[in-house]
Design a protein around this motif. Structure first.
Motif, PDB file in Angstrom:
ATOM      1  N   ALA A  88       0.834  -1.218   0.000  1.00 48.39           N
ATOM      2  CA  ALA A  88       0.000   0.000   0.000  1.00 48.39           C
ATOM      3  C   ALA A  88       0.863   1.260   0.000  1.00 48.39           C
ATOM      4  O   ALA A  88       0.345   2.364   0.176  1.00 48.39           O
ATOM      5  CB  ALA A  88      -0.943  -0.004   1.195  1.00 48.39           C
ATOM      6  N   TYR A 275      -7.803  11.621   4.265  1.00 47.71           N
ATOM      7  CA  TYR A 275      -7.573  10.355   3.558  1.00 47.71           C
ATOM      8  C   TYR A 275      -7.746   9.169   4.525  1.00 47.71           C
ATOM      9  O   TYR A 275      -8.381   8.169   4.199  1.00 47.71           O
ATOM     10  CB  TYR A 275      -6.161  10.365   2.970  1.00 47.71           C
ATOM     11  N   ARG A 282     -14.479   3.517   4.510  1.00 49.68           N
ATOM     12  CA  ARG A 282     -14.563   2.376   3.597  1.00 49.68           C
ATOM     13  C   ARG A 282     -14.610   1.065   4.387  1.00 49.68           C
ATOM     14  O   ARG A 282     -15.366   0.162   4.095  1.00 49.68           O
ATOM     15  CB  ARG A 282     -13.371   2.386   2.659  1.00 49.68           C
ATOM     16  N   LYS A 283     -13.793   1.029   5.452  1.00 48.29           N
ATOM     17  CA  LYS A 283     -13.754  -0.175   6.279  1.00 48.29           C
ATOM     18  C   LYS A 283     -15.111  -0.385   6.963  1.00 48.29           C
ATOM     19  O   LYS A 283     -15.641  -1.498   6.986  1.00 48.29           O
ATOM     20  CB  LYS A 283     -12.652  -0.054   7.326  1.00 48.29           C
ATOM     21  N   LYS A 286     -17.563  -1.697   4.579  1.00 47.14           N
ATOM     22  CA  LYS A 286     -17.310  -3.116   4.267  1.00 47.14           C
ATOM     23  C   LYS A 286     -17.883  -4.022   5.345  1.00 47.14           C
ATOM     24  O   LYS A 286     -18.341  -5.118   5.076  1.00 47.14           O
ATOM     25  CB  LYS A 286     -15.792  -3.352   4.209  1.00 47.14           C
TER      26      LYS A 286
HETATM   27  C1  LIG Z   1      -3.831  -0.893  -0.899  1.00 53.42           C
HETATM   28  C2  LIG Z   1      -5.352  -0.925  -0.879  1.00 53.42           C
HETATM   29  C3  LIG Z   1      -5.890  -0.767  -2.309  1.00 53.42           C
HETATM   30  C4  LIG Z   1      -5.784  -2.299  -0.328  1.00 53.42           C
HETATM   31  O1  LIG Z   1      -7.174  -2.318  -0.189  1.00 53.42           O
HETATM   32  P1  LIG Z   1      -7.863  -3.419   0.745  1.00 53.42           P
HETATM   33  O2  LIG Z   1      -7.237  -4.748   0.475  1.00 53.42           O
HETATM   34  O3  LIG Z   1      -9.320  -3.287   0.544  1.00 53.42           O
HETATM   35  O4  LIG Z   1      -7.428  -3.063   2.224  1.00 53.42           O
HETATM   36  P2  LIG Z   1      -8.029  -1.898   3.150  1.00 53.42           P
HETATM   37  O5  LIG Z   1      -8.145  -0.613   2.405  1.00 53.42           O
HETATM   38  O6  LIG Z   1      -9.237  -2.410   3.843  1.00 53.42           O
HETATM   39  O7  LIG Z   1      -6.850  -1.721   4.196  1.00 53.42           O
HETATM   40  C5  LIG Z   1      -6.545  -2.734   5.155  1.00 53.42           C
HETATM   41  C6  LIG Z   1      -5.918  -2.067   6.357  1.00 53.42           C
HETATM   42  O8  LIG Z   1      -4.673  -1.481   5.962  1.00 53.42           O
HETATM   43  C7  LIG Z   1      -4.653  -0.106   6.318  1.00 53.42           C
HETATM   44  N1  LIG Z   1      -3.887   0.622   5.286  1.00 53.42           N
HETATM   45  C8  LIG Z   1      -4.135   0.681   3.969  1.00 53.42           C
HETATM   46  N2  LIG Z   1      -3.202   1.425   3.355  1.00 53.42           N
HETATM   47  C9  LIG Z   1      -2.353   1.831   4.320  1.00 53.42           C
HETATM   48  C10 LIG Z   1      -1.178   2.634   4.303  1.00 53.42           C
HETATM   49  N3  LIG Z   1      -0.668   3.152   3.193  1.00 53.42           N
HETATM   50  N4  LIG Z   1      -0.578   2.855   5.489  1.00 53.42           N
HETATM   51  C11 LIG Z   1      -1.059   2.346   6.623  1.00 53.42           C
HETATM   52  N5  LIG Z   1      -2.164   1.581   6.699  1.00 53.42           N
HETATM   53  C12 LIG Z   1      -2.789   1.328   5.543  1.00 53.42           C
HETATM   54  C13 LIG Z   1      -6.119   0.309   6.332  1.00 53.42           C
HETATM   55  O9  LIG Z   1      -6.308   1.444   7.111  1.00 53.42           O
HETATM   56  C14 LIG Z   1      -6.729  -0.922   6.958  1.00 53.42           C
HETATM   57  O10 LIG Z   1      -6.431  -0.899   8.340  1.00 53.42           O
HETATM   58  P3  LIG Z   1      -7.492  -1.452   9.428  1.00 53.42           P
HETATM   59  O11 LIG Z   1      -7.742  -2.865   9.033  1.00 53.42           O
HETATM   60  O12 LIG Z   1      -6.805  -1.263  10.728  1.00 53.42           O
HETATM   61  O13 LIG Z   1      -8.684  -0.566   9.249  1.00 53.42           O
HETATM   62  C15 LIG Z   1      -5.947   0.200  -0.005  1.00 53.42           C
HETATM   63  O14 LIG Z   1      -5.687  -0.100   1.360  1.00 53.42           O
HETATM   64  C16 LIG Z   1      -5.395   1.567  -0.288  1.00 53.42           C
HETATM   65  O15 LIG Z   1      -5.752   2.181  -1.294  1.00 53.42           O
HETATM   66  N6  LIG Z   1      -4.534   2.064   0.621  1.00 53.42           N
HETATM   67  C17 LIG Z   1      -3.957   3.390   0.497  1.00 53.42           C
HETATM   68  C18 LIG Z   1      -2.891   3.399  -0.551  1.00 53.42           C
HETATM   69  C19 LIG Z   1      -2.224   4.735  -0.620  1.00 53.42           C
HETATM   70  O16 LIG Z   1      -2.809   5.720  -1.002  1.00 53.42           O
HETATM   71  N7  LIG Z   1      -0.954   4.750  -0.243  1.00 53.42           N
HETATM   72  C20 LIG Z   1      -0.193   5.959  -0.204  1.00 53.42           C
HETATM   73  C21 LIG Z   1       0.416   6.111   1.140  1.00 53.42           C
HETATM   74  S1  LIG Z   1       1.457   7.534   1.242  1.00 53.42           S
END
Ligand SMILES: CC(C)(COP(=O)(O)OP(=O)(O)OC[C@H]1O[C@@H](n2cnc3c(N)ncnc32)[C@H](O)[C@@H]1OP(=O)(O)O)[C@@H](O)C(=O)NCCC(=O)NCCS
Length: 288
Positions: A88, A275, A282-283, A286
């Motif tokens: 991510a 963000y 979103r969580k 879900k």
């Molecule tokens: C990668 C991604 C597509 C995966 O989607 P997904 O499989 O549906 O997973 P989720 O979005 O439900 O995320 C799962 C967990 O990871 C966490 N997470 C996701 N991206 C993260 C990140 N970059 N840093 C820290 N935590 C993150 C979420 O908050 C969630 O935490 P929780 O379970 O405690 O609520 C999505 O998490 C996403 O778009 N993340 C952000 C990516 C981003 O913009 N990164 C730039 C960072 S500078």
């Protein structure tokens, strides 16, 4: 089991214990490092739920470069243990309302990893097997070759959507990786690409049916250098990538804490807060 395989297995244990020794704040290895019978390493990110790049994971990636160089490894393929996410990107928790000392250390480790990719003694490749936004795509761009698996995920550099202005060296690396004009459009608009569009646009070099094939294609890329002296390969690569590399060095020489200052700006902190709230919403959606 052949002698070479046995040695590889021992090396792997040594490599892992090397990693663990170097990390004081994490007892769990956040990556797996294995070396195959031909001396090619596979570094598998394994920091669930999304392999976000925090300080400790960056430290372990950095340590892996040193361990593999000491083992005279032939090359390294980076991939992920997760089924739908390569990574991510940067761990948002490191950036939002941070402890400044830790944030400085985080950025210095991120830049250290970037320098290690740029100056690696051995070829590197990334087998993308799931979502690859922002810092995760930076990691993929830093390696020499990228193969994506097919799948329902996106790849690209979306920093502006989070209120983060990408560093000039990252923009230069994007301009080096894909068509310069398309890089400008993608970076400013935070465009994310499907695997097939990523191939069309030059974000990746090849596409595979699945992760195993993506790793195999990365290994084939690394094997192209079997008959080329390592130092000529790494020196040539440094020259071809001199613009992003020198931009990074200049950036760090001017002020190593520039990214901390940039991330601590009120606008950026506010955007990160929004963000994070979006991700939380979103969580909640879900789970209801
Ligand atoms: C990668 C991604 C597509 C995966 O989607 P997904 O499989 O549906 O997973 P989720 O979005 O439900 O995320 C799962 C967990 O990871 C966490 N997470 C996701 N991206 C993260 C990140 N970059 N840093 C820290 N935590 C993150 C979420 O908050 C969630 O935490 P929780 O379970 O405690 O609520 C999505 O998490 C996403 O778009 N993340 C952000 C990516 C981003 O913009 N990164 C730039 C960072 S500078």
């Amino acid at each position: 089991m052949s002698l070479f395989r046995q040695i590889s297995r021992v090396n792997r244990l040594q490599l892992l214990s090397g990693c663990m020794r170097s990390i004081s704040s994490s007892s769990e290895p956040l990556l797996d490092l294995s070396v195959d019978g031909q001396g090619i390493a596979v570094l598998t990110l394994q920091r669930p739920p999304v392999n976000s790049l925090n300080l400790e994971l960056l430290q372990q990636i950095s340590q892996s470069f040193d361990d593999l160089a000491a083992q005279n490894c032939k090359g390294m393929v980076v991939t992920s243990s997760l089924p739908t996410v390569f990574s991510a990107g940067l761990d948002i928790k490191e950036l939002y309302k941070p402890d400044i000392k830790r944030l400085n250390l985080f950025w210095s480790n991120f830049h250290n990893v970037a320098l290690k990719f740029f100056t690696s003694e051995f070829p590197t490749a990334t087998a993308i097997n799931g979502h690859t936004p922002a810092g995760a795509y930076a990691l993929a761009m830093l390696s020499e070759y990228r193969v994506t698996a097919k799948g329902n995920f996106t790849i690209g550099f979306n920093d502006t959507a989070l209120g983060i202005v990408p560093s000039t060296w990252i923009i230069e690396l994007m301009r080096h990786t894909m068509n310069s004009r398309r890089a400008e459009l993608a970076a400013t608009a935070s465009t994310m690409f499907s695997p097939s569009d990523a191939l069309k646009e030059g974000l990746v070099d090849d596409i595979a049916d699945d992760k195993a094939e993506a790793i195999e294609k990365c290994k084939q890329f690394i094997k192209k250098f079997n008959n080329i002296p390592k130092w000529t390969h790494s020196e040539t690569l440094r020259k071809t990538r001199s613009i992003p590399l020198e931009t990074l060095k200049k950036f760090l020489a001017e002020n190593p804490n520039q990214m901390t200052e940039s991330v601590m700006k009120k606008d950026t902190q506010d955007s990160l807060g929004v963000y994070i709230e979006m991700m939380n919403q979103r969580k909640r959606q879900k789970t209801t």
